[in-house]
Design an enzyme around this catalytic site. Structure first.
Site: not given
Length: 664
Positions: A44, A354, A414
């Site tokens: 991260n 994705r 998205h």
């Protein structure tokens, strides 16, 4: 501009990552899972330096900007990295050793292990090494790749060597006999004399450069596919945002390297002996102790979908709402597989943001096209860090005859939606799939999401309308004739409808009626929506928020704020409005961020079925009752553990939800 109290988005994100780090320190978490949380924290932080730090550095140099933010962020990161080191070396490595797993961490290698280390170096590692001699007082002659690992070697002749650590080509860790493990870095350190003969090694220090990943595709000319491919090349050449170095490195050497590689002082970050500790996720582990890992939680089958008949027929008769990974994701793959081979299915539409590197879903779409069906896929090429994978799949689908839509100018798609059109006789069936998460079989194993399978006429007709829009790519302002009554679609009606529902709760509160809002998000940052929540709370609305990551709202009277970090990544977005007893429940892909609400196509969908509405409320209630892993976020974005009252039973949301769905 709206003047309202807000927490900083970057500091709030660092607060989330600190919660991840604290999971690594929690003795209630199984040992090997604690190591995994360290890996997640490190991964991260790498992304933060690639994506957010460039903006913070630029802002720091703007006149009249808040110059205290960058130092605050850097100090927060410094403190967290120090805590990271203490957890790893002070807690986890000793605990691993007690379990019989020993990781060499700067220690002298035992004589018994020298031969296997030597053999591995000469037989495997050596062919991947490119040692370079540099002279720091001469112009730069080499380029440090993004996030690649290097050793700086000090030589007695006054020069310096740079050696790559080929962790992209070889495992980061080498297994040795007797459950011993050694870093690839140390395999190389042991043999530096071979790489730099005729001189003496006087020092060796690890370094890493992280580079800016925020590249605007509008910088490039040509078609979008070419633009994104060019962007991927340019990203690897981005300007440095962090020069991570071994803190034991002498200051004069650090400064000389910074000058040589053109690193600004603000980009210098002291670290430990080893970098890229996200690789801890690959650490070989041996243990007969089952308590070192999470107990198995096999995905639960859904009885209504376990028959031998067609899944599409089941959906045609009744909605299905899946809660993954608690319930099986196989049904989603089956939806696409059936659509690809059912002779009555004529058209398939889907958005892909994705997807898995070996996606079964994409293979089904390719088969569908080869089976003569009309397949249209909106592939979002601008999905950060997944661009190369998406380009690869887009090209393969196009070769198979799939109609590929490459994004929309100025917008990211998205939304996670699909539509199957089936013709039987003169009748068309529309069978939709709407999800809170990506169509990705890999991440579905550890992301918590919800997926609605429906033939609801209003929802599926609006899905078809949305795909008509996406095939044109024209600005939404040109589509005033498009109306969405069931779906909430960013760029069309999403913000207006959410605003109206918040204001309705506020008006009910002012009338003395029950008024309550429960929202679960990954990120909450959009200023206008936060202002609406503040106003509703002032009117008397009770607001419960579960926000995993970025959270800019400041809790106050009427606004309770929680965060859950646990075994699975909390990923679903859920919106519940009391509406004086006529409750409205939505799920979808949209966080409340500027980018989601104003620069993306997002879809949120209603839950109409009474059984599933009850399930959603029950799941949210379990999360709000968590008193083991949930934390309360205070006004300073600190993670305050939920205090369990005396004699109050322990509630872990993810365990509780798993037990709950087994009864559904």
């Amino acid at each position: 501009m709206i003047d309202i109290p807000l927490n900083d988005r970057d500091l709030s994100w660092l607060s989330f990552n600190h919660r991840v780090l604290r999971m690594a320190a929690d003795p209630q978490v199984p040992l090997f899972e604690r190591v995994r949380f360290l890996s997640i924290f490190s991964s991260n932080l790498d992304e933060f330096f690639r994506v957010r730090m460039p903006a913070l550095m630029a802002l720091h140099h703007i006149e009249e900007a808040d110059t205290s933010l960058l130092p605050a962020v850097q100090e927060t990161i410094r403190e967290q990295l120090q805590e990271f080191g203490q957890i790893l070396t002070g807690q986890l490595l000793p605990a691993m050793k007690a379990e019989g797993v020993h990781l060499y961490y700067g220690e002298t290698i035992d004589a018994a292990h020298r031969k296997p280390v030597r053999d591995y170096f000469y037989n495997t590692v050596l062919g991947f090494l490119q040692p370079v001699i540099i002279e720091l007082n001469k112009p730069v002659e080499m380029f440090l790749e993004n996030n690649a690992l290097y050793l700086v070697v000090c030589l007695s002749n006054g020069k310096h060597g740079i050696v790559n650590i080929p962790s992209a080509n070889l495992p980061r860790f080498l297994r040795l006999p007797d459950k011993q493990i050694i870093f690839l870095d140390d395999v190389i350190r042991e043999h530096l004399g071979f790489l730099f003969p005729h001189t003496t090694i006087t020092g060796c220090y690890s370094i890493k450069v992280t580079r800016d990943a925020e590249i605007d595709v509008d910088e490039f000319s040509g078609h979008l596919l070419e633009k994104v491919e060019n962007m991927l090349v340019k990203r690897q050449l981005g300007v440095p945002t962090r020069f991570l170095y071994d803190a034991r490195m002498p200051g004069d050497l650090r400064d000389s390297l910074a000058e040589y590689f053109r690193i600004a002082h603000v980009e210098l970050v002291a670290g430990g002996r080893y970098h890229n500790l996200k690789d801890l996720a690959e650490l070989p582990m041996w243990s007969a102790n089952a308590t070192c890992t999470y107990p198995p939680m096999p995905a639960v089958p859904v009885a209504a979908l376990e028959g031998e008949g067609s899944l599409l027929n089941v959906i045609k008769e009744k909605d299905v709402l899946l809660h993954v990974p608690y319930q099986q994701y196989d049904y989603i793959v089956r939806y696409f597989n059936e659509a690809a081979t059912d002779p009555d299915v004529k058209e398939i539409y889907v958005t892909l943001y994705r997807v898995a590197s070996g996606s079964q879903i994409v293979h089904a779409l390719i088969s569908a096209a080869k089976n003569g069906k009309q397949v249209t896929v909106m592939v979002e090429l601008k999905a950060r860090f997944d661009e190369a994978n998406n380009i690869r799949w887009a090209k393969r689908m196009k070769e198979a005859g799939v109609k590929i839509l490459y994004s929309i100018p100025g917008l990211k798609v998205h939304a996670k939606v699909a539509l199957v059109k089936r013709k039987r006789g003169f009748q068309w069936d529309h069978i939709g799939l709407l999800a809170t998460g990506n169509f990705n079989e890999s991440t579905a194993r550890f992301y918590t999401d919800h997926v609605l399978l429906t033939a609801h006429e209003g929802i599926t007709q609006e899905l078809e309308l949305l795909f008509v829009y996406m095939q044109t790519g024209i600005s939404p302002t040109r589509y005033n004739f498009m109306h969405f009554d069931n779906l909430l679609v960013a760029q069309f009606n999403l913000t207006n409808r959410f605003t109206a529902m918040i204001r309705r709760e506020a008006e009910n509160a002012r009338k003395g009626l029950p008024a309550k809002i429960v929202i679960k998000l990954n990120n909450l940052q959009e200023k206008q929506m936060i202002a609406e929540l503040y106003a509703a709370a002032e009117a008397g609305v009770e607001i419960d928020l579960i926000v995993r990551s970025i959270c800019c709202i400041v809790p106050r009277k009427g606004i309770r704020l929680r965060r859950i970090v646990d075994r699975y990544l909390e990923h679903a977005r859920i919106f519940i409005f009391h509406n004086n007893g006529e409750e409205e429940i939505y799920m979808g892909s949209a966080d409340w961020m500027n980018r989601n609400l104003h620069r993306r196509i997002e879809v949120c969908f209603p839950v109409y079925d009474q059984v599933y509405r009850r399930q959603v409320r029950d799941i949210i209630d379990i999360q709000l009752a968590d008193n083991t892993n949930a934390v309360i976020l205070d006004a300073q974005i600190r993670n305050i553990p939920v205090e369990r009252k005396e004699n109050e039973p322990a509630v872990n949301a993810q365990k509780g939800i798993y037990a709950y769905v087994q009864q559904c």
